[in-house]
Every structure is written in structure tokens, then in C-alpha cells.
Enzyme design. Structure first.
Site, PDB file in Angstrom:
ATOM      1  N   CYS A 257     -23.010 -93.841  55.626  1.00  0.00           N
ATOM      2  CA  CYS A 257     -24.125 -93.033  55.128  1.00  0.00           C
ATOM      3  C   CYS A 257     -24.449 -91.974  56.175  1.00  0.00           C
ATOM      4  O   CYS A 257     -25.584 -91.838  56.624  1.00  0.00           O
ATOM      5  CB  CYS A 257     -25.340 -93.895  54.805  1.00  0.00           C
ATOM      6  SG  CYS A 257     -24.956 -95.361  53.799  1.00  0.00           S
ATOM      7  N   ALA A 259     -24.164 -88.529  56.423  1.00  0.00           N
ATOM      8  CA  ALA A 259     -24.704 -87.176  56.258  1.00  0.00           C
ATOM      9  C   ALA A 259     -26.163 -87.111  56.728  1.00  0.00           C
ATOM     10  O   ALA A 259     -26.911 -88.071  56.528  1.00  0.00           O
ATOM     11  CB  ALA A 259     -24.608 -86.755  54.794  1.00  0.00           C
ATOM     12  N   PRO A 260     -26.541 -85.998  57.387  1.00  0.00           N
ATOM     13  CA  PRO A 260     -25.799 -84.765  57.637  1.00  0.00           C
ATOM     14  C   PRO A 260     -24.947 -84.751  58.909  1.00  0.00           C
ATOM     15  O   PRO A 260     -24.487 -83.701  59.326  1.00  0.00           O
ATOM     16  CB  PRO A 260     -26.907 -83.725  57.735  1.00  0.00           C
ATOM     17  CG  PRO A 260     -28.048 -84.482  58.353  1.00  0.00           C
ATOM     18  CD  PRO A 260     -27.967 -85.879  57.782  1.00  0.00           C
ATOM     19  N   ASP A 281     -19.827 -90.956  53.514  1.00  0.00           N
ATOM     20  CA  ASP A 281     -21.031 -90.758  52.709  1.00  0.00           C
ATOM     21  C   ASP A 281     -20.612 -90.621  51.250  1.00  0.00           C
ATOM     22  O   ASP A 281     -19.523 -90.118  50.949  1.00  0.00           O
ATOM     23  CB  ASP A 281     -21.804 -89.515  53.151  1.00  0.00           C
ATOM     24  CG  ASP A 281     -23.278 -89.589  52.762  1.00  0.00           C
ATOM     25  OD1 ASP A 281     -24.097 -89.961  53.626  1.00  0.00           O
ATOM     26  OD2 ASP A 281     -23.603 -89.284  51.600  1.00  0.00           O
ATOM     27  N   ASP A 307     -18.265 -94.752  48.596  1.00  0.00           N
ATOM     28  CA  ASP A 307     -19.414 -95.638  48.461  1.00  0.00           C
ATOM     29  C   ASP A 307     -19.269 -96.789  49.453  1.00  0.00           C
ATOM     30  O   ASP A 307     -18.301 -97.550  49.391  1.00  0.00           O
ATOM     31  CB  ASP A 307     -19.472 -96.162  47.028  1.00  0.00           C
ATOM     32  CG  ASP A 307     -20.702 -97.013  46.754  1.00  0.00           C
ATOM     33  OD1 ASP A 307     -21.404 -97.389  47.715  1.00  0.00           O
ATOM     34  OD2 ASP A 307     -20.958 -97.318  45.577  1.00  0.00           O
ATOM     35  N   CYS A 379     -34.894 -95.481  58.244  1.00  0.00           N
ATOM     36  CA  CYS A 379     -36.079 -94.695  58.636  1.00  0.00           C
ATOM     37  C   CYS A 379     -37.268 -95.169  57.795  1.00  0.00           C
ATOM     38  O   CYS A 379     -38.053 -94.379  57.280  1.00  0.00           O
ATOM     39  CB  CYS A 379     -35.841 -93.197  58.492  1.00  0.00           C
ATOM     40  SG  CYS A 379     -35.263 -92.663  56.868  1.00  0.00           S
TER      41      CYS A 379
END
Length: 438
Positions: A257, A259-260, A281, A307, A379
Site C-alpha cells: 500500500c 502510494a504515493p 499498491d 492487491d 494513520c
């Protein structure tokens, strides 16, 4: 509820369109704000950012005021005019925009939104707000004062108790701009001198050896050395990922996962001779950002669209020494940076996210070498996505053990929860897991 981008640019009309897209169509500011900002100057783009995100922060109070001022809600293609009126009220109540400009320019924006016939209503609502001095009539409801949806206010209050108010206050603060200096190109001290010469105030962070915190709002692209890749924009909490992962020379790394690409770049900068690093990603559009960032910073990574929950579709069968999983989450720890998140997330989203996180963890664990490390990150500030998620994972995987990040990191309370504002950082969670060698 469809509302196409206004054909003619209008600063307040475009701002109201963004607010409408977020609240009525569930679009993120990342998706819709850039569409209108590219029609305006950098100064007006900053104004758009400030007004739309400010409206997100004060939405419960703005809605109360608007309900008092409108005889009945607007419907259909006129609904967007309610968002224009809230934007006007926000300017009058919470900004230094002159009252005359706030009223006149907001009224004049109505035709750009198909509301030529409603200019009189917009004017009346804003004039009545002034006449009744409604900016002094602030709700004493703690949920309204928090600027949060009820479900999130209750969840944070239940979880954090006496500390919840400080957390809620930080969620409405303006986040500072953190830079991660690209150590492969310039030292932090040398880049600091460039900022000083440009008259840009900044400070260092003791816990982050590559970080600089810029004290004023700044156009990132205009900072010294942006195009040369001398720095990346990355919050201090996110900068801990590379440190906690602890990648070593000669290792094979998976950044999931990704990105960015901020964490991918940081891992490369802190480890000079990796065997390989894969940035994975599922979002092809966001992977374009990873490619752009790698190119600007001068880094090389293998970038794969796939995925994380279904490795069979992309994994080559060679296990990884270390895996960083920055898991899909509620993003409740970065609301101060993205105020629209509070209105985009629903209570029902959390259980689905927890299930998704668990499925990704279970899918990735077999890809890790015996003796390897997995760093789990979100986060979020919700325990169900963080410490509870880790407790469940440790229970169902006997070959997983905790590698503590601090003295308080234990099987009962695994990981490190960073709260918004802690050392000026965003809200973040980390937990480090070791796979047994057997």
C-alpha cells in the site's frame, strides 16, 4: 447528487462546488479540490484550500446557523446553493475576509452554480446572519464544538477519556509542513542553509535526523531544490516507518500500500545497498505518483500494481526479509491535515476496514522469511484498527512475536500509538512483528 464542475471559474462558486462534492457525493478533497485549483492562481488556490477545509472543520456549527436562517431546505440542483451560503457564513464568522466582500462576492457566485434566481435568497441569508450577530450565538454542545460527527466524537471520548478533548482540539489544528531531506543528495544542514537564504523559517526535530519543519504555509513546489529532488514532503510520524522497519543492506523489502511512495523513498535513502524493494499498491493512478516521486528523488524501486490481499496475482514466490504494511484505515489520525475525512468516514466503515486489514495481514505473513520482520502501520487513532488488530493477529499466529518499539509496548498493549500534535506529528500507529525462525 450530480453537480458538474461549473463551466466558468468563480472563486467562491468553485469552493462551494468542492464542499458540495465532499458532503453530498462523498468525494475526497484530493479528488475534487485539485480540479478547481488548477483553474486559479497559486494565491487563489491557497484561498480555496483554506476556505473549503475550514468549512469542513466548522460544519456542525455552520449547519445550525443555516437551518435557523433558511425557511426550508433547498432541493435538487439548487441544493448546492446551501453549500455556497455555508461558505459565506464561514467567511463572516471565522475569517478575516471583509464582510462586504464575503457577502457581495458570495452572492455574485450564485449564477455560476445555476442559482441566478436565488441571488436574493443568498443575500438575505448572509445579511440576516450579520444583522442578528449570529457569530456570537455559538452552540455549547460539545459535539458541535468539536466539529466532529457524533459517532466519531463518541468513539474518541470512550477510548481516550480525559485525553479526548486534547485530541479533538489537535484534530482541528493546522498541521505543520514536514520535509524529509533526501540524504542521498544533500545533508539536512546544507538544505537548512538554502531555506535560510530563501527567508523560510524552519526548525529541526530531535527524533527525526532527516526532518525539517517549515513554520509558515508555503507552496511546496517553490521551495529550493524541489525539482532536483532534494526533499520529500512527509510528516514526522510517517518518517518513523523506515526507522522502525530497520532494513539492512542485501535485503529484499516489500512496501505494501505504498502510494504515493514516501516510505519507499525513505527506506532507499536509509539503506544504501538493498537487494530489491517492491512498492505495491492496488491503485494504478496513485502508482503514477510513486513513479514521479522516485524519478524526482533519483531512486529506483520495482513498482507493481496489485492487491495486497491476493498475493498469488503478483508475488514471484521469493520471500521477503522485511514487509512494511501501511494498511488501509480510517485515517482518523490525519484529520487535521485532511478535514474532510471526518465527513467521508461512517461508523459502519470501521468494521469493514478492520476485516480488510486482517485479511491483508494474513495474506502477507506467509510471504515473510522465517526470522523476518513485518511492520504494521496505520494513520488511525482507533484501537480496533491498531492495538486490538495486533492482539488478534498475535493470538491466531503462534509463529509471530512482538518486537517492542518502546517500554510500554507489550502483548497486552502492543505497538506505539502516536496522537495528533505529539511532537508536532500526525496521529499514527506502529507495531513490529517478528516471524519465528522455526
Amino acid at each position: 447528487m450530480n453537480a458538474p464542475l461549473p463551466r466558468k471559474k468563480n472563486l467562491r462558486g468553485d469552493a462551494a462546488w468542492v464542499v458540495f462534492q465532499i458532503l453530498e457525493n462523498g468525494k475526497s478533497s484530493r479528488d475534487c479540490l485539485a480540479k478547481v485549483q488548477q483553474r486559479h492562481s497559486s494565491k487563489d488556490s491557497a484561498w480555496l484550500q483554506e476556505m473549503t477545509m475550514g468549512t469542513m472543520r466548522q460544519l456542525p456549527q455552520l449547519q445550525i446557523w443555516l437551518r435557523r436562517l433558511l425557511d426550508k431546505p433547498l432541493k435538487g440542483n439548487k441544493k448546492i446553493l446551501e453549500h455556497l451560503m455555508m461558505l459565506g457564513i464561514y467567511q463572516l464568522a471565522f475569517t478575516r475576509v471583509s464582510p462586504h466582500a464575503a457577502v457581495a462576492e458570495t452572492v455574485n457566485a450564485a449564477p455560476a452554480l445555476g442559482g441566478d434566481s436565488l441571488k436574493g435568497l443568498v443575500n438575505a441569508v448572509l445579511r440576516n446572519f450579520q444583522r442578528q450577530e449570529m457569530h456570537t450565538q455559538v452552540s455549547d454542545d460539545p459535539i458541535v464544538k468539536s466539529g466532529m460527527p457524533k459517532w466519531l466524537y463518541q468513539a474518541l471520548s470512550a477510548q481516550y477519556g480525559d485525553d479526548a478533548q486534547a485530541l479533538l482540539s489537535q484534530a482541528n489544528a493546522i498541521a505543520p509542513l514536514w520535509l524529509r531531506i533526501n540524504a542521498s543528495k544533500v545533508s539536512r544542514e546544507a538544505y537548512s542553509e538554502k531555506l535560510t537564504q530563501a527567508g523560510i523559517e524552519h526548525t529541526f526535530s530531535d527524533e527525526h535526523p532527516q526532518a525539517i519543519i517549515v513554520q509558515s504555509r508555503t507552496d511546496v513546489v517553490s521551495l529550493p531544490g524541489y525539482s532536483d529532488g532534494l526533499f520529500a514532503v512527509q510528516d514526522g510520524a510517517a518518517q518513523l516507518a523506515a526507522h522502525y522497519l530497520g532494513a539492512q543492506n542485501g535485503e529484499r523489502i516489500l512496501d505494501c500500500c505504498a502510494a504515493p511512495g514516501g516510505k519507499t523513498g525513505h527506506i532507499i535513502e536509509t539503506t544504501t545497498d538493498l537487494q530489491s524493494i517492491i512498492a505495491l499498491d492496488s491503485d494504478g493512478k496513485r502508482l503514477t505518483r510513486v513513479k514521479e516521486n522516485m524519478q524526482r528523488l533519483g531512486h529506483k524501486a520495482t513498482i507493481i500494481e496489485g492487491d495486497a490481499a491476493t498475493p498469488a496475482a503478483w508475488w514471484d514466490g521469493e520471500p521477503f526479509d522485511r514487509i512494511l504494511l501501511d494498511a488501509p484505515c480510517s485515517a482518523t489520525g490525519v484529520i487535521r491535515r485532511h478535514p474532510d475525512i471526518r465527513w467521508l468516514r461512517k461508523k459502519t466503515d470501521i468494521d469493514a476496514l478492520v476485516d480488510l486489514q486482517a485479511s491483508i495481514l494474513d495474506a502477507l505473513w506467509p510471504l515473510l522469511k522465517p526470522g523476518g520482520t513485518l511492520l504494521y502501520a496505520t494513520c488511525s487513532v482507533l484501537q480496533s484498527e491498531n492495538s486490538e488488530q495486533m492482539r488478534h493477529f498475535l493470538t491466531r499466529n503462534q509463529n509471530a512475536s512482538l518486537q517492542p518499539l518502546s517500554e510500554s509496548d507489550s502483548p497486552q498493549t502492543p505497538g506505539r500509538q502516536i496522537l495528533p500534535g505529539e511532537q508536532q506529528m500526525d496521529g499514527f500507529y506502529y507495531c513490529r512483528l517478528l516471524k519465528s525462525s522455526n
